[in-house]
Scaffold this motif. Structure first.
Motif, PDB file in Angstrom:
ATOM      1  N   UNK A 109     -12.730  -6.186   5.807  1.00  0.00           N
ATOM      2  CA  UNK A 109     -11.308  -5.955   5.510  1.00  0.00           C
ATOM      3  C   UNK A 109     -11.149  -4.929   4.395  1.00  0.00           C
ATOM      4  N   UNK A 110     -11.832  -5.155   3.271  1.00  0.00           N
ATOM      5  CA  UNK A 110     -11.700  -4.250   2.135  1.00  0.00           C
ATOM      6  C   UNK A 110     -12.453  -2.947   2.394  1.00  0.00           C
ATOM      7  N   UNK A 111     -13.586  -3.038   3.107  1.00  0.00           N
ATOM      8  CA  UNK A 111     -14.340  -1.836   3.436  1.00  0.00           C
ATOM      9  C   UNK A 111     -13.515  -0.857   4.254  1.00  0.00           C
ATOM     10  N   UNK A 112     -12.809  -1.354   5.262  1.00  0.00           N
ATOM     11  CA  UNK A 112     -11.954  -0.481   6.076  1.00  0.00           C
ATOM     12  C   UNK A 112     -10.837   0.113   5.231  1.00  0.00           C
ATOM     13  N   UNK A 113     -10.315  -0.692   4.312  1.00  0.00           N
ATOM     14  CA  UNK A 113      -9.223  -0.219   3.448  1.00  0.00           C
ATOM     15  C   UNK A 113      -9.684   0.943   2.578  1.00  0.00           C
ATOM     16  N   UNK A 114     -10.848   0.809   1.937  1.00  0.00           N
ATOM     17  CA  UNK A 114     -11.293   1.873   1.027  1.00  0.00           C
ATOM     18  C   UNK A 114     -11.728   3.121   1.795  1.00  0.00           C
ATOM     19  N   UNK A 115     -12.284   2.959   2.988  1.00  0.00           N
ATOM     20  CA  UNK A 115     -12.623   4.126   3.815  1.00  0.00           C
ATOM     21  C   UNK A 115     -11.357   4.917   4.142  1.00  0.00           C
ATOM     22  N   UNK A 116     -10.278   4.204   4.482  1.00  0.00           N
ATOM     23  CA  UNK A 116      -9.005   4.859   4.761  1.00  0.00           C
ATOM     24  C   UNK A 116      -8.494   5.610   3.534  1.00  0.00           C
ATOM     25  N   UNK A 117      -8.652   4.993   2.356  1.00  0.00           N
ATOM     26  CA  UNK A 117      -8.194   5.650   1.126  1.00  0.00           C
ATOM     27  C   UNK A 117      -8.977   6.928   0.860  1.00  0.00           C
ATOM     28  N   UNK A 118     -10.289   6.892   1.078  1.00  0.00           N
ATOM     29  CA  UNK A 118     -11.115   8.068   0.839  1.00  0.00           C
ATOM     30  C   UNK A 118     -10.714   9.227   1.750  1.00  0.00           C
ATOM     31  N   UNK A 167      -1.451  17.863  -3.690  1.00  0.00           N
ATOM     32  CA  UNK A 167      -1.112  16.734  -4.555  1.00  0.00           C
ATOM     33  C   UNK A 167      -0.152  17.085  -5.672  1.00  0.00           C
ATOM     34  N   UNK A 168      -0.082  18.331  -6.041  1.00  0.00           N
ATOM     35  CA  UNK A 168       0.634  18.694  -7.259  1.00  0.00           C
ATOM     36  C   UNK A 168       2.122  18.377  -7.213  1.00  0.00           C
ATOM     37  N   UNK A 169       2.806  18.648  -6.119  1.00  0.00           N
ATOM     38  CA  UNK A 169       4.262  18.517  -6.127  1.00  0.00           C
ATOM     39  C   UNK A 169       4.796  17.731  -4.937  1.00  0.00           C
ATOM     40  N   UNK A 170       3.996  16.876  -4.354  1.00  0.00           N
ATOM     41  CA  UNK A 170       4.471  16.067  -3.246  1.00  0.00           C
ATOM     42  C   UNK A 170       4.441  14.603  -3.612  1.00  0.00           C
ATOM     43  N   UNK A 171       5.389  13.855  -3.062  1.00  0.00           N
ATOM     44  CA  UNK A 171       5.410  12.426  -3.298  1.00  0.00           C
ATOM     45  C   UNK A 171       4.543  11.705  -2.291  1.00  0.00           C
ATOM     46  N   UNK A 172       4.845  10.424  -2.086  1.00  0.00           N
ATOM     47  CA  UNK A 172       4.077   9.649  -1.127  1.00  0.00           C
ATOM     48  C   UNK A 172       3.059   8.755  -1.803  1.00  0.00           C
ATOM     49  N   UNK A 173       2.022   8.398  -1.061  1.00  0.00           N
ATOM     50  CA  UNK A 173       1.009   7.461  -1.548  1.00  0.00           C
ATOM     51  C   UNK A 173       0.014   8.180  -2.457  1.00  0.00           C
ATOM     52  N   UNK A 174      -0.254   7.576  -3.623  1.00  0.00           N
ATOM     53  CA  UNK A 174      -1.215   8.153  -4.575  1.00  0.00           C
ATOM     54  C   UNK A 174      -2.615   7.664  -4.216  1.00  0.00           C
ATOM     55  N   UNK A 175      -3.212   8.282  -3.206  1.00  0.00           N
ATOM     56  CA  UNK A 175      -4.504   7.816  -2.710  1.00  0.00           C
ATOM     57  C   UNK A 175      -5.609   7.919  -3.754  1.00  0.00           C
ATOM     58  N   UNK A 176      -5.575   8.967  -4.571  1.00  0.00           N
ATOM     59  CA  UNK A 176      -6.614   9.111  -5.582  1.00  0.00           C
ATOM     60  C   UNK A 176      -6.533   8.013  -6.633  1.00  0.00           C
TER      61      UNK A 176
END
Length: 214
Positions: free
Chosen positions: A162-171, A181-190
């Motif tokens: 469960x968590x492994x799939x989640x972090x792979x998606x984040x990467x 990344x500089x001027x767009x909103x949305x999810x802060x994946x980093x």
């Protein structure tokens, strides 16, 4: 797959800090709603503003951890904190868990800022700190059973998956977001990645001499 619970049979203490963090996040969100955009701009973390005046803006590193962009953002974060936070808190102890949570949140903010130093976009949310909790959980409870809602069925899935799939998606999402990344909103994946890595590494210090779950 939507996690809805895990195995708490080995938990020995009441997760007071986890519950308190959930309550504070919810209450802070109501304050945020009443304050509107001026409140968000004042207390969210804005990379460019922080770089211009680090000491004057340092409180936003912490206040932004308790702010959310909407009900769905809040609900998702609090669900993950409720499912995974209690077990980590039980292993660390209340005070150490609270310190751990804040450190992960700081690391998450630093990771996001590293790719968006000049950004005027406000960063807010507990996601980075909670990602740190996931990093601790996957290290200490890799074979823990997580109840997952899949369609209309509830199934048991190992935490490692469960968590492994989640972090792979984040990467993968984080790599794709670096360029703009500089001027767009949305999810802060980093921020998610930074919080997760910090949580994983800090666990070696915070868990003491206790061993991982067999």
């Amino acid at each position: 797959m939507l996690p809805i619970g895990d195995d708490d049979s080995a938990r020995r203490s009441v997760p007071l800090v986890t519950y308190a963090l959930i309550v504070v996040n919810v209450l802070f969100f109501f304050v945020e709603l009443s304050g509107g955009d001026p409140f968000i701009m004042r207390w969210a973390f804005v990379p460019s503003r922080f770089m211009a005046s680090p000491f004057g803006d340092v409180l936003t590193v912490f206040s932004s951890m308790f702010m959310h962009a909407g009900w769905l953002h809040l609900g998702g974060n609090m669900l993950y904190l409720w499912i995974f936070g209690d077990n980590v808190e039980d292993r660390f102890g209340h005070l150490k868990f609270f310190i751990f949570y804040l450190l992960c949140g700081i690391a998450a903010t630093a990771a996001q800022m590293a790719i968006s130093l000049g950004s005027d976009v406000p960063n807010l949310g507990a996601s980075g700190a909670i990602a740190g909790v996931l990093g601790a959980y996957i290290l200490m409870f890799p074979k823990g059973s997580v109840r997952v809602l899949q369609g209309s069925r509830v199934i048991q899935v190992p935490a490692l998956i469960v968590i492994g799939l989640w972090i792979v998606l984040q990467f993968f999402s984080g790599i794709g977001s670096v360029a703009n990344a500089a001027q767009t909103g949305g999810v802060a994946y980093m921020a998610h990645i930074g919080g997760f890595v910090a949580g994983f590494l800090l666990t070696f210090a915070f868990r003491g001499s206790r061993q991982t779950q067999a």
